[in-house]
Motif scaffolding. Structure first.
Motif, PDB file in Angstrom:
ATOM      1  N   SER A 143      21.482  29.626  48.737  1.00  0.00           N
ATOM      2  CA  SER A 143      19.363  30.502  48.138  1.00  0.00           C
ATOM      3  C   SER A 143      19.404  29.395  46.785  1.00  0.00           C
ATOM      4  N   HIS A 144      20.496  28.715  45.665  1.00  0.00           N
ATOM      5  CA  HIS A 144      20.350  28.256  44.314  1.00  0.00           C
ATOM      6  C   HIS A 144      20.077  27.319  45.095  1.00  0.00           C
ATOM      7  N   SER A 145      20.382  26.788  46.173  1.00  0.00           N
ATOM      8  CA  SER A 145      20.296  25.458  46.148  1.00  0.00           C
ATOM      9  C   SER A 145      19.051  24.734  46.620  1.00  0.00           C
ATOM     10  N   TYR A 146      18.360  25.561  47.756  1.00  0.00           N
ATOM     11  CA  TYR A 146      17.215  25.931  48.267  1.00  0.00           C
ATOM     12  C   TYR A 146      15.772  25.958  47.413  1.00  0.00           C
ATOM     13  N   ILE A 147      16.707  26.818  46.148  1.00  0.00           N
ATOM     14  CA  ILE A 147      15.760  26.433  45.093  1.00  0.00           C
ATOM     15  C   ILE A 147      15.421  25.296  44.546  1.00  0.00           C
ATOM     16  N   ILE A 148      15.736  24.834  44.096  1.00  0.00           N
ATOM     17  CA  ILE A 148      16.480  23.462  43.341  1.00  0.00           C
ATOM     18  C   ILE A 148      15.800  22.812  44.416  1.00  0.00           C
ATOM     19  N   ILE A 149      15.850  22.308  45.137  1.00  0.00           N
ATOM     20  CA  ILE A 149      15.873  21.382  46.373  1.00  0.00           C
ATOM     21  C   ILE A 149      13.918  21.272  46.870  1.00  0.00           C
ATOM     22  N   HIS A 150      14.496  23.162  46.884  1.00  0.00           N
ATOM     23  CA  HIS A 150      12.655  23.277  48.085  1.00  0.00           C
ATOM     24  C   HIS A 150      11.287  23.883  47.059  1.00  0.00           C
ATOM     25  N   SER A 151      11.910  24.345  45.386  1.00  0.00           N
ATOM     26  CA  SER A 151      11.011  24.392  44.679  1.00  0.00           C
ATOM     27  C   SER A 151      10.437  23.976  43.176  1.00  0.00           C
ATOM     28  N   ARG A 152      12.532  23.346  42.740  1.00  0.00           N
ATOM     29  CA  ARG A 152      12.352  23.149  41.293  1.00  0.00           C
ATOM     30  C   ARG A 152      11.745  21.858  41.540  1.00  0.00           C
ATOM     31  N   VAL A 153      12.149  21.007  42.322  1.00  0.00           N
ATOM     32  CA  VAL A 153      11.637  19.193  42.390  1.00  0.00           C
ATOM     33  C   VAL A 153      10.420  18.448  42.998  1.00  0.00           C
ATOM     34  N   PRO A 154      10.463  19.969  44.153  1.00  0.00           N
ATOM     35  CA  PRO A 154       8.492  19.602  44.243  1.00  0.00           C
ATOM     36  C   PRO A 154       7.670  20.060  42.687  1.00  0.00           C
ATOM     37  N   ALA A 155       8.192  20.771  42.418  1.00  0.00           N
ATOM     38  CA  ALA A 155       7.300  21.506  41.564  1.00  0.00           C
ATOM     39  C   ALA A 155       7.135  20.980  40.211  1.00  0.00           C
ATOM     40  N   ALA A 156       8.907  19.899  39.899  1.00  0.00           N
ATOM     41  CA  ALA A 156       8.469  18.811  39.263  1.00  0.00           C
ATOM     42  C   ALA A 156       7.759  17.595  39.644  1.00  0.00           C
ATOM     43  N   VAL A 157       7.805  16.956  40.531  1.00  0.00           N
ATOM     44  CA  VAL A 157       7.152  15.931  40.905  1.00  0.00           C
ATOM     45  C   VAL A 157       5.498  16.145  40.863  1.00  0.00           C
ATOM     46  N   THR A 158       5.392  17.080  41.502  1.00  0.00           N
ATOM     47  CA  THR A 158       3.340  17.267  41.041  1.00  0.00           C
ATOM     48  C   THR A 158       3.287  17.761  39.853  1.00  0.00           C
ATOM     49  N   SER A 159       3.771  18.427  39.297  1.00  0.00           N
ATOM     50  CA  SER A 159       3.320  18.515  37.760  1.00  0.00           C
ATOM     51  C   SER A 159       3.011  16.879  37.004  1.00  0.00           C
ATOM     52  N   LEU A 160       4.158  16.076  37.176  1.00  0.00           N
ATOM     53  CA  LEU A 160       4.874  14.840  36.779  1.00  0.00           C
ATOM     54  C   LEU A 160       3.077  14.289  37.236  1.00  0.00           C
ATOM     55  N   LEU A 161       2.658  14.377  38.462  1.00  0.00           N
ATOM     56  CA  LEU A 161       1.701  13.596  38.889  1.00  0.00           C
ATOM     57  C   LEU A 161       0.470  14.158  38.851  1.00  0.00           C
ATOM     58  N   CYS A 162      -0.217  15.376  38.647  1.00  0.00           N
ATOM     59  CA  CYS A 162      -0.961  16.122  38.315  1.00  0.00           C
ATOM     60  C   CYS A 162      -1.652  15.633  37.115  1.00  0.00           C
ATOM     61  N   GLY A 163      -0.142  16.256  35.847  1.00  0.00           N
ATOM     62  CA  GLY A 163      -1.073  15.230  34.965  1.00  0.00           C
ATOM     63  C   GLY A 163      -1.067  14.480  34.438  1.00  0.00           C
ATOM     64  N   ALA A 164      -0.983  13.198  34.935  1.00  0.00           N
ATOM     65  CA  ALA A 164      -1.051  12.000  34.560  1.00  0.00           C
ATOM     66  C   ALA A 164      -2.358  11.790  35.328  1.00  0.00           C
ATOM     67  N   SER A 165      -2.852  11.972  36.969  1.00  0.00           N
ATOM     68  CA  SER A 165      -3.847  12.106  37.663  1.00  0.00           C
ATOM     69  C   SER A 165      -5.441  12.649  36.846  1.00  0.00           C
ATOM     70  N   LEU A 166      -4.896  13.900  36.406  1.00  0.00           N
ATOM     71  CA  LEU A 166      -6.068  14.312  35.328  1.00  0.00           C
ATOM     72  C   LEU A 166      -5.873  14.055  34.400  1.00  0.00           C
ATOM     73  N   ALA A 167      -5.253  12.967  33.790  1.00  0.00           N
ATOM     74  CA  ALA A 167      -6.073  12.405  32.425  1.00  0.00           C
ATOM     75  C   ALA A 167      -6.413  11.411  32.452  1.00  0.00           C
ATOM     76  N   VAL A 168      -5.723  10.593  33.431  1.00  0.00           N
ATOM     77  CA  VAL A 168      -6.546   9.825  33.478  1.00  0.00           C
ATOM     78  C   VAL A 168      -8.177   9.803  33.864  1.00  0.00           C
ATOM     79  N   SER A 169      -8.188  10.558  34.650  1.00  0.00           N
ATOM     80  CA  SER A 169      -9.604  11.579  35.173  1.00  0.00           C
ATOM     81  C   SER A 169     -11.005  11.056  34.064  1.00  0.00           C
TER      82      SER A 169
END
Length: 350
Positions: A51-77
């Motif tokens: 379950s820990h492997s699943y949380i890291i790969i399928h939850s934390r990694v996508p959330a971190a990448v999404t946060s990075l791109l979303c923050g950059a996109s909204l700030a530039v807008s």
């Protein structure tokens, strides 16, 4: 143009901070996972618990990448809108662009779009992640573009920035009224889903949806980089920009498309995240001490990513008890910045 040592230090420092925050997002979450297990999973191994492997790969990694791109996109807008309208209070949420995207999503989620998507998923399960997100993205994009087009139309008639800001706020009220009517006639399940979506969440992008989300964000960010020269020219006024050979109409159309795309994609996947687009450009200006977009735009991208990553970490503080909605966090970080900017401009003009 030579970049000063101070500017280089600021940009590199914020880039390093963003990298550190990205790593922190991989190791910190609502579920406590041992440091060693997280490290092994990130290096391609397995954790002691599946379950820990699943949380890291399928939850934390996508959330971190999404946060990075979303923050950059909204700030530039926000930066592009503030420059285009020469207004420090311009932003996707203040000018009603977020509300337009919200209305588009509400039409899909509350007015029968969910049934259409469900039929698509049953007939083509392999396309589930694509089909489930594409109608919402298209609806959000159309809504954001419609509001942005109306604002740009008014900007050719109205010369006062304050009046143009009021027009944007009024458009926001109109779209909010339409959303309220859709909520009134929608099903209880649809209203609940829309309310949860409206709270904002960086965890809404799955690992399968991440490539599509990243592609849209990168296209919008690339377009914003191509607009650096016209944006610098607009700082000196529309007439001066035309004298420099800048095609104002084409520039506005590109700005409309880039801002609409970035706002629509982030709103569709993460909900209407407030204040990042409004406050982060001011943080970048305060750090840089310059309005030159050759340095300001990259720094704004980094600052937006850093702020979003901080918000994502804060949202997981309750642990297993739940996740704090993003729109309960971003005003606490963004509102003081806007108040400081308003007060500093008032003091400067007295």
């Amino acid at each position: 143009m030579k970049i000063s040592r101070y500017t280089t230090v600021v940009i590199l420092s914020v880039a390093f901070l963003t990298l550190v925050l990205f790593v922190v997002n991989l190791f910190v979450g609502s579920v406590e996972i041992p440091f060693g297990d997280t490290l092994r999973v990130l290096m391609g191994g397995d954790a002691e618990k599946l379950s820990h492997s699943y949380i890291i790969i399928h939850s934390r990694v996508p959330a971190a990448v999404t946060s990075l791109l979303c923050g950059a996109s909204l700030a530039v807008s926000g930066l592009m809108l503030q420059t285009a309208f020469n207004n420090p209070l311009a932003g996707p949420s203040i000018l009603g662009i977020n509300s337009g995207a919200n209305l588009g999503v509400a039409l899909v989620m509350l007015a029968g779009g969910s049934g259409f998507m469900s039929s698509l998923l049953v007939s083509a399960p392999s396309l589930s992640s694509f089909c489930s997100s594409l109608p919402i993205i298209i609806a959000a994009f159309v809504g954001a573009m419609a509001v942005m087009a109306v604002i740009l139309l008014f900007s050719t008639v109205i010369r006062s920035n304050i009046m143009l800001l009021i027009v944007g706020i009024m458009l926001g009220y109109i779209t909010s009224s339409a959303i309220s009517l859709l909520n009134f006639f929608a099903t209880e399940e649809g209203v609940h889903s829309f309310v949860i979506w409206g709270m904002g969440n960086f965890s809404g992008v799955s690992l399968e949806q991440l490539p599509l989300f990243s592609s849209f964000c990168c296209v919008g960010l690339l377009l914003s980089v191509l607009l650096i020269k016209p944006l610098n020219a607009l700082l000196l006024g529309t007439q001066y920009a035309e004298n420099l050979g800048i095609n104002i109409r084409r520039t506005r159309n590109m700005l409309l498309f880039a801002t609409g795309l970035l706002t629509a994609v982030t709103t569709a996947y993460c909900g209407p995240v407030a204040f990042i687009g409004l406050a982060v450009p001011h943080i970048a200006r305060l750090l840089l001490g310059s309005d030159n977009h050759r340095q300001l735009l990259p720094l704004t991208i980094l600052c937006g990513a850093a702020v979003a990553l901080v918000c994502n970490v804060i949202s997981t503080l309750p642990g297993e008890n739940g996740i704090i909605p993003l729109n309960a966090i971003t005003p606490l970080l963004g509102a003081p910045v806007i108040i400081y900017v308003i007060l500093s401009k008032r003091i400067r003009h007295t």
